[in-house]
Design an enzyme around this catalytic site. Structure first.
Site, PDB file in Angstrom:
ATOM      1  N   HIS A  95      -7.755  -5.742   0.857  1.00 27.77           N
ATOM      2  CA  HIS A  95      -6.503  -4.989   0.958  1.00 27.77           C
ATOM      3  C   HIS A  95      -5.702  -5.520   2.149  1.00 27.77           C
ATOM      4  O   HIS A  95      -6.055  -5.287   3.301  1.00 27.77           O
ATOM      5  CB  HIS A  95      -6.882  -3.515   1.171  1.00 27.77           C
TER       6      HIS A  95
ATOM      7  N   SER B 264       0.812  -1.210   0.000  1.00 27.52           N
ATOM      8  CA  SER B 264       0.000   0.000   0.000  1.00 27.52           C
ATOM      9  C   SER B 264       0.854   1.272   0.000  1.00 27.52           C
ATOM     10  O   SER B 264       1.702   1.440  -0.856  1.00 27.52           O
ATOM     11  CB  SER B 264      -0.956  -0.063   1.178  1.00 27.52           C
TER      12      SER B 264
ATOM     13  N   TRP C 121     -10.389   0.040  -4.296  1.00 29.52           N
ATOM     14  CA  TRP C 121      -9.813   1.374  -4.051  1.00 29.52           C
ATOM     15  C   TRP C 121      -8.443   1.514  -4.743  1.00 29.52           C
ATOM     16  O   TRP C 121      -8.087   2.565  -5.248  1.00 29.52           O
ATOM     17  CB  TRP C 121      -9.689   1.573  -2.539  1.00 29.52           C
TER      18      TRP C 121
ATOM     19  N   LYS D 270       4.111   2.134  -2.367  1.00 28.49           N
ATOM     20  CA  LYS D 270       4.424   3.327  -3.186  1.00 28.49           C
ATOM     21  C   LYS D 270       5.876   3.728  -2.917  1.00 28.49           C
ATOM     22  O   LYS D 270       6.650   4.026  -3.835  1.00 28.49           O
ATOM     23  CB  LYS D 270       3.488   4.499  -2.828  1.00 28.49           C
TER      24      LYS D 270
END
Ligand code: GTR
Length: 408
Positions: free
Chosen positions: A389, A248, A339, A252
């Protein structure tokens, strides 16, 4: 007022595939001056240009200043986890900035390994005490987001937080497969809230007046490179085989770290989503506007100027993924994690193909969206697993196989 991408004045999320519309991605292989990239030398020039474009417009400039580090071994257990591992706790101090807290690294090395072990390096969300139940891991005293069920009090971890995310870190499996694991709390580098920079590395490096001053994601990425600096001094690990991994927001950071720092031999981005693996121009799930609004400290100031005009961004995230080439890259999604835009993450990976081909490698080698729980690809791999997630054993099983085949 609808923009070219169907986004209205308010940040509205779209979960309807039929509303995604069409979009044009910046061409990976055409430089800003219009020059076509046809070979590796041309790509290496374009690569530098793209890193600059991401720095100027998305993550901010990573300070290039060499920072003096001091590594202090706090504790070593020669026989941790029932003799499976040598476990070390090392603090990385910033010699010239004594006001900054150190990065506390937790390192496990497989005891059975006869040679330096390849190493997974990934930051964690809630302190080193969260990844394991071993009680002799120091409880982090740093600022934490408030967690559930008494695991924090006033943004500090409590004993209840131990092993809270153990499930996401199958340490014994990783060790049994011959890999070392290095982890540290991402908040050691910068606490994850809008004023966190005041107590982290961005309080001493960078320039807060600039529109391209680095953001928290840039700082976390930089921190991963500092841990890589330490690993290069650690004889028990093979620092020529560092697999940068992250989930997540930390995914990044792992991608941005791997893009800038070639010492990351491979990168694994688990559900890195918006401003990570997923295409920004694809209007599905989280948007640039949403992420900049929810997390104003993550990116550079200029990124916010694209909130309502993503089509004007000089880059898109397929170019971030391509910056990893020709190194192995794993992009993963979860079916219920809409998402993060699973399909946008897949398409982003698909787009890297021409860059890997310049090096004579096959990236994904397919444009066909795979069935759930099926790992596809060659040098670039992808899966969308069932579920939410998260980081699961299924995910790790794929990453270990990927590492066995491409990193060892
Ligand atoms: C969400 C954010 C995502 C992702 C996620 C996470 O709130 O919108 O981009 O970073 O947090 O880190 O789990």
């Amino acid at each position: 007022v609808a923009t070219a991408h169907g986004q209205t004045a308010e940040p509205v999320f779209n979960y309807d595939e039929s509303k995604v519309g069409t979009f044009t991605l910046p061409d990976l292989l055409v430089s800003r001056s219009g020059k076509k990239v046809t070979d590796v030398a041309g790509w290496e020039r374009r690569r530098k240009e793209l890193i600059q474009l991401f720095a100027e417009n998305v993550y901010g400039q990573t300070p290039q200043k060499a920072v003096k580090l001091r590594y202090q071994t706090v504790k070593t257990d020669e026989s941790a986890l029932n003799g499976l591992a040598i476990r070390k706790q090392i603090s990385i101090y910033f010699v010239d900035y004594p006001q900054l807290p150190p990065i506390d690294v937790l390192l496990y090395v497989p005891k059975a390994s006869k040679k330096p072990a390849p190493v997974f390096l990934g930051l964690n969300f809630c302190g080193n005490h969260c990844v394991t139940a071993e009680t002799d891991i120091a409880l982090s005293t740093r600022w934490m987001s408030n967690g559930p069920d008494g695991t924090t009090v006033n943004n500090r971890a409590t004993e209840k937080a131990r092993a809270m995310q153990e499930r996401r870190w199958p340490i014994e499996t990783i060790l049994k497969r011959g890999y070392a694991l290095a982890t540290a709390y991402y908040g050691d580098i910068e606490p994850d809230h809008p004023h966190g920079w005041r107590t982290g590395i961005r309080s001493v490096l960078g320039d807060t007046l600039r529109a391209d001053n680095w953001g928290a994601v840039g700082a976390w990425a930089w921190g991963m490179s500092r841990i890589a600096d330490f690993l290069a001094t650690e004889p028990s690990v093979d620092a020529s085989r560092i697999i940068g991994i992250g989930h997540s927001r930390i995914g990044k950071a792992a991608l941005w770290a791997g893009a800038q720092d070639k010492r990351f031999t491979a990168v694994v981005a688990n559900e890195a989503g918006e401003s990570g693996s997923a295409l920004s121009r694809r209007w599905y799930g989280e948007t640039v506007e949403r992420i900049n609004t929810s997390f104003p400290h993550w990116f550079c100031g200029r990124y916010k100027t694209y909130n309502k005009r993503v089509a004007d961004l000089p880059v898109d995230q397929h170019e971030l993924l391509a910056l990893i080439a020709p190194r192995p890259l794993y992009v993963a999604s979860a079916e219920e994690d809409r998402w993060s835009d699973p399909k946008g993450e897949f398409l982003s990976a698909v787009e890297t193909e021409p860059v890997y081909r310049l090096y004579g490698k096959v990236a994904l080698g397919t444009t066909q969206y795979p069935a759930v729980n099926e790992s596809v690809g060659k040098t670039v791999r992808y899966h969308v697993r069932t579920g939410k997630h998260d980081v699961t054993d299924f995910d790790w099983e794929q990453y270990l196989r990927f590492a066995d085949e491409l990193v060892r």
